[in-house]
Scaffold this active site. Sequence first.
Site, PDB file in Angstrom:
ATOM      1  CG  HIS A 292      -5.673   1.797   5.448  1.00  0.00           C
ATOM      2  ND1 HIS A 292      -5.186   2.854   6.175  1.00  0.00           N
ATOM      3  CD2 HIS A 292      -4.654   0.900   5.345  1.00  0.00           C
ATOM      4  CE1 HIS A 292      -3.919   2.594   6.496  1.00  0.00           C
ATOM      5  NE2 HIS A 292      -3.577   1.420   5.998  1.00  0.00           N
TER       6      HIS A 292
ATOM      7  CG  ASN B 208      -1.720   1.242   1.393  1.00  0.00           C
ATOM      8  OD1 ASN B 208      -1.793   2.058   0.461  1.00  0.00           O
ATOM      9  ND2 ASN B 208      -2.330   1.425   2.551  1.00  0.00           N
ATOM     10  CD1 TRP B 209       3.714   1.232  -2.767  1.00  0.00           C
ATOM     11  CD2 TRP B 209       3.564   2.292  -4.742  1.00  0.00           C
ATOM     12  NE1 TRP B 209       4.517   0.568  -3.658  1.00  0.00           N
ATOM     13  CE2 TRP B 209       4.447   1.203  -4.880  1.00  0.00           C
ATOM     14  CE3 TRP B 209       3.308   3.096  -5.859  1.00  0.00           C
ATOM     15  CZ2 TRP B 209       5.075   0.902  -6.078  1.00  0.00           C
ATOM     16  CZ3 TRP B 209       3.930   2.810  -7.048  1.00  0.00           C
ATOM     17  CH2 TRP B 209       4.814   1.718  -7.163  1.00  0.00           C
ATOM     18  CE  LYS B 210       0.077   3.421   4.717  1.00  0.00           C
ATOM     19  NZ  LYS B 210       0.199   3.562   6.155  1.00  0.00           N
TER      20      LYS B 210
ATOM     21  CD  GLU C 109      -3.150  -2.722   7.725  1.00  0.00           C
ATOM     22  OE1 GLU C 109      -2.058  -2.971   7.199  1.00  0.00           O
ATOM     23  OE2 GLU C 109      -3.741  -1.634   7.573  1.00  0.00           O
TER      24      GLU C 109
HETATM   25  C1  PEP Z   1      -0.548   0.360   6.831  1.00  0.00           C
HETATM   26  O1  PEP Z   1      -0.680   1.559   7.083  1.00  0.00           O
HETATM   27  O2  PEP Z   1      -1.478  -0.306   6.325  1.00  0.00           O
HETATM   28  C2  PEP Z   1       0.718  -0.301   7.128  1.00  0.00           C
HETATM   29  C3  PEP Z   1       0.744  -1.596   7.233  1.00  0.00           C
HETATM   30  O3  PEP Z   1       1.799   0.521   7.254  1.00  0.00           O
HETATM   31  P1  PEP Z   1       3.272   0.128   7.745  1.00  0.00           P
HETATM   32  O4  PEP Z   1       3.659  -1.158   7.078  1.00  0.00           O
HETATM   33  O5  PEP Z   1       4.097   1.267   7.316  1.00  0.00           O
HETATM   34  O6  PEP Z   1       3.178  -0.031   9.240  1.00  0.00           O
END
Ligand code: PEP
Length: 247
Positions: A89, A9-11, A159
Amino acid sequence: MAKKIIVGNWKMNPKSAREANDISEKIFRGARKLKNISAVICPPAPFISLIKGVLGAQDVFYEKDGAYTGGISAEMLKSLSVRYVIVGHSERRSAGDTNDIVNKKLKVVLNAKMAPILCVGELTRDHHGQYFHFVRDQIRQALKNVSKNIVHKIILAYEPLWAIGKNAKGVLPGEEALHMNIFIRKVIADIAGATTAKKIKVLYGGSVDAKNAKKFISAGKMDGLLVGRESLNPKNFLEIIKNADAV
Ligand code: PEP
């Protein structure tokens, strides 16, 4: 054996189309060689049509069409060969997506024949296990009025918010990933039956890196990973993918 899904997930990154192309080319070139992994990239919407590889979207709007400035429909994503769409998310939830909105988004994604990646996870942990109830509630509400016979098409991504991003308060131990994996399948079994609960894919996301990726797949028995920061660095992301492939 079913392939593990490793989702990046590149955001709101990277800054340019050229960089997006460059990073994605490196990732897909490296991932193609691995038999047990399906690598997916969720770029920002403007870059979707530029990237050649398995694509996911970071969000969707739940209306079909009309006067919704800035909105992106499920059909639009489908027309760009997007296969997966992240819904719920934590960053979208904190920007206003309620469980009801997540439910609407999940349904439009399923209707458009794409796979929703439904993110769930508690903000903090407590000693009484209230976080399990919180996660169960998020799943139940997201799946409201979803036909039982298509629930297996949904991918769950656990998550825990406290373990996500650069301000993460810790990293989830492997056995706790396993507890939540089992719990999520129990919730799904109550909603859609034991066969669906066995079939459904559960991913883990939250500060995944090359060192801990294996742990979530082996000890946590996860079907894949949802990776934020490390998915923008092709070398690190490929290392995660390779380590997951080797489990
Ligand atoms: C996210 O925001 O979905 C995530 C998993 O970020 P990170 O891997 O940077 O903790």
